[in-house]
Design an enzyme around this catalytic site. Structure first.
Site, short mmCIF file in Angstrom:
data_model
loop_
_atom_site.label_atom_id
_atom_site.label_comp_id
_atom_site.label_asym_id
_atom_site.label_seq_id
_atom_site.Cartn_x
_atom_site.Cartn_y
_atom_site.Cartn_z
N CYS A 1 29.96 26.63 32.71
CA CYS A 1 29.77 26.69 34.14
C CYS A 1 29.26 25.35 34.67
CB CYS A 1 28.77 27.77 34.60
SG CYS A 1 29.18 29.38 33.99
N ARG B 1 33.97 22.26 33.08
CA ARG B 1 32.95 23.09 32.43
C ARG B 1 33.26 24.59 32.50
NH1 ARG B 1 28.29 20.39 31.62
NH2 ARG B 1 27.18 22.35 31.48
N TRP C 1 32.57 29.89 33.82
CA TRP C 1 33.22 30.30 32.58
C TRP C 1 32.49 31.57 32.17
CZ3 TRP C 1 32.01 31.16 27.39
CH2 TRP C 1 33.10 31.20 26.52
N ASN D 1 23.90 28.40 35.26
CA ASN D 1 24.71 28.06 34.10
C ASN D 1 23.90 28.42 32.86
OD1 ASN D 1 26.23 26.80 32.07
ND2 ASN D 1 25.36 24.79 32.47
N GLY D 2 24.36 29.40 32.08
CA GLY D 2 23.62 29.79 30.88
C GLY D 2 23.69 31.29 30.68
N GLU E 1 43.44 18.46 13.22
CA GLU E 1 43.23 18.05 14.62
C GLU E 1 44.54 18.13 15.42
OE1 GLU E 1 40.88 17.72 16.53
OE2 GLU E 1 41.51 16.41 18.15
N LYS F 1 45.11 20.46 18.72
CA LYS F 1 45.57 19.93 20.02
C LYS F 1 46.74 20.75 20.55
CE LYS F 1 42.92 18.12 21.01
NZ LYS F 1 41.75 17.72 20.31
N GLU G 1 45.57 24.39 21.62
CA GLU G 1 44.70 24.58 22.78
C GLU G 1 45.37 24.26 24.11
OE1 GLU G 1 41.00 22.38 22.86
OE2 GLU G 1 41.91 20.66 21.92
N HIS H 1 50.84 27.08 -1.86
CA HIS H 1 50.01 28.25 -2.16
C HIS H 1 50.04 29.29 -1.05
CE1 HIS H 1 48.52 26.19 -5.71
NE2 HIS H 1 48.47 25.10 -4.96
N LYS I 1 34.99 22.64 28.59
CA LYS I 1 34.74 21.37 27.90
C LYS I 1 33.53 21.44 26.99
CE LYS I 1 35.59 17.05 27.06
NZ LYS I 1 36.69 16.83 26.09
#
Ligand code: AGP
Length: 617
Positions: free
Chosen positions: A2, A27, A75, A101-102, A490, A494, A497, A513, A612
């Site tokens: 947030c 955020r 968020w 925010n939290g 990585e 990318k 997401e 395997h 983020k």
């Protein structure tokens, strides 16, 4: 998560808050809202969706006038994203309004208590409980808003950055923080004040900012300034005003379609900024104050434990190879979220390195606190200056990548690897595990990396063409070995997401395997096959894929012929030392996922469900 924004001063608050929310949308972006006091009334407008949706809603709902206001981009944690759960939240009397925010962990028991006293709740949020708790304290104890906030927060368990005001006393806004960031911008003549999760919303108005520390609150009064107090005991704290070092252009797209693309292209400069003043090639030295001051701790360490999440964890995996290879120090790389709950064995002789772009990731922060409590020395590698992790660690090194706004991390990854390489080289030199000529060679090669990244970026149009061919794939495999195994992870992250295509990264040899069963003519497989580092072995892996008709996209060293013959496509990167190759092989993978996501019409900078900085566990 947030983002919160607030304004108190002579200007119209609305445009400042809306533009500020847009800058903080990284955020969280599942709902947004605003509260304005227009001199007579408190007006609130909020909606599910993005800040752009809020702007449309405001047009039909409220007038945009008012010199005091707060806004929020969310968020969701407690309560699904919908209009009612969006912030700001108002107390039962309609007088107090809050953004948060939290997470308030004990909100259920507080809610029960308040309900038994007649309070009612519209939303499913913990935040609505908090504002009514503040109202309850204010009424019961007959205290001012600041005091009510302080008493209420002492009953709360959790994390917060909040801004609250009372419509009957709109010349005062109360803010507080614990575990979530909060900055106060102070106007030129101390006649206007800005509140935000980071300084980006008020950069064009002021360069003077106060960052609240954990467990601090501030009462901001029009014409009277900022008074900071400790939440626990109400004691006064000195106000330390910092001059901001960020410029507006650093947080704008600068002609690029997306922040992610801008940040990919910023990597040559970002890497240079990371080693500037640290890598002194002519003197054949590496100078890093945080390492120098704690050299004994590093040299006496039994092992290094790296804690991080997501992309930063991948940078940690690359570092494992570098530290073990060059400095011969055993390294363990841990997901911060697992480490913190595993009852890990940590001793005073361990060095913990915490890696985090934002410096706010809740799990990484908790892992640091745990390591500190066991007596370990904790070193931070962060990008955001003054962030919680930067403050919580004993020492550290900033990456100096500049603000990273795209939710998908790009330049943070390569600059983290740069910092970690510098540390490993410095320790290797101090331990004598690297020869003087090898050391010089590494310095020279590292200094050449920005130019080589520049060259790697020149494949952009070719990568776009490859993206066009594979954009409709449902799955994708990424393979790499040694230093480039973390790059495969990585690359897959990318793609996942931002394009929502299922992708997995594997060590190339591990393919036999299990994952090999997935390969058929529809499966694209990105294989990192640079000249140094198990090249022949990777070529054998490519042959195994080819015999099963998989589509091969090879990331190869300039001039490669062997893989070119086998692969469906190759993307060349310049030659460098094996240990530095992740800094180059990462570039085409970032561009590939970027172009696929754009072609699929996805929201590249704000992918669904993500934010983020993950400030909740
Ligand atoms: C990367 O693209 C991600 N969005 C995510 O994995 C990120 O790296 C992770 O959340 C850690 O963030 P931090 O570096 O700010 O701690």
């Amino acid at each position: 998560m947030c983002g919160i924004v607030g304004y108190l001063g002579p200007r119209e608050a609305y445009p400042i808050i809306i533009e500020g929310l847009k800058r903080l949308e990284y955020r969280g972006y599942d709902s947004a809202g605003i509260a304005l006091f227009d001199g007579t009334n408190l007006k609130v407008s909020k909606t599910k969706g993005k800040v752009a949706d809020l702007e449309n809603r405001v047009e039909n709902e409220i007038t945009k006038h008012g010199n005091v206001g707060i806004g929020h981009t969310r968020w969701a944690t407690h309560g699904v994203p919908n209009d009612i759960n969006s912030h700001p939240h108002i107390s039962n009397s309609g007088d107090l309004v809050i953004i948060h925010n939290g997470i308030i962990e004990n909100y259920e028991s507080l809610k029960q208590e308040l309900t038994s006293r007649g309070y009612t709740f519209q939303s499913d949020t913990d935040t609505e409980v908090l504002i009514n708790l503040i109202e309850d304290v204010k009424t019961q104890e007959k205290v001012k808003l600041g005091q009510a906030v302080q008493i209420a927060l002492n009953q709360v368990i959790g994390a917060y950055a909040i801004a609250v005001f009372d419509k009957n006393k709109p010349e005062e806004v109360v803010v507080a923080r614990l575990g979530s960031p909060l900055a106060i911008g102070i106007g030129e003549n101390e006649d206007e004040f800005f509140i935000a999760s980071d300084a980006s919303p008020f950069l064009e108005y002021t360069k003077n900012a106060v960052y609240l520390e954990d467990e601090e609150m501030a009462i901001i009064r029009f014409h009277k300034g900022v008074k900071i107090r400790k939440i626990k005991d109400d004691s006064l704290v000195d106000t330390y005003v910092q001059e901001l070092q960020i410029n507006l252009e650093q947080i704008e797209k600068g002609g690029f379609d997306h922040f992610m693309l801008k940040e990919i292209y910023e990597q040559p400069k970002a890497i240079k900024d990371t080693y500037r003043g640290r890598l002194l090639r002519n003197d054949a030295i590496i100078k890093m104050a945080g390492v120098e001051d704690n050299m004994k701790k590093f040299l006496n360490a039994n092992r290094i434990i790296i804690v991080a999440c997501g992309t930063s964890w991948h940078a940690g995996l690359v570092a494992e190879y570098i530290f073990e290879d060059l400095a011969r120090i055993p390294v363990e790389v841990e997901y911060a979220s697992e480490f913190r709950y595993r009852n890990p064995v940590i001793t005073e002789n361990d060095v913990v390195i915490a890696i985090s772009q934002s410096g706010e990731t809740a799990d990484t922060l908790a892992a640091i606190k745990l390591a500190k409590s066991k007596g370990a020395f904790v070193f931070g590698v962060c990008n955001v200056v003054g962030s919680s992790i930067a403050r919580e660690t004993h020492a550290g090194a900033y990456t100096h990548a500049g603000p990273e706004i795209g939710v998908a991390s790009t330049k943070a990854f390569t600059t983290q690897i740069t910092v970690l390489t510098l540390i490993a080289l410095r320790l290797a030199r101090a331990k004598g595990t690297i020869s003087s000529s090898d050391f010089r060679q590494h310095l020279l090669e590292l200094e050449l990396i920005p130019n080589k990244v520049e060259k790697a970026l020149k494949s952009d149009a070719h990568i776009k063409m490859i993206a066009e061919i594979y954009k409709n794939s449902r799955n994708c495999l990424y393979l790499g070995r040694g230093y480039n195994f973390p790059v495969a992870l990585e690359g897959a992250l990318k793609l996942k997401e931002i394009s929502y295509i299922h992708a997995e990264g594997y060590p190339a040899a591990e393919m036999k395997h299990g994952p090999i069963a997935l390969i058929d003519e529809n499966m694209p497989i990105v294989v990192i096959a640079t000249k140094k580092g198990h090249y022949e072995k990777v070529v054998s892996n490519i042959q195994e894929i080819k015999s099963r008709k998989g589509k091969i996209i090879g990331i190869v060293t300039e001039g490669d012929t062997q893989v070119k013959e086998l692969a469906d496509h190759v993307i060349e990167v310049p030659e460098t030392l094996e240990s530095l190759s992740p800094l180059l092989t990462t570039i085409p993978l970032q561009l590939l996922s970027y172009h696929i996501a754009v072609m699929l019409n996805k929201d590249v900078d704000q992918p669904r469900n993500l934010a983020k900085s993950v400030t909740v566990e």
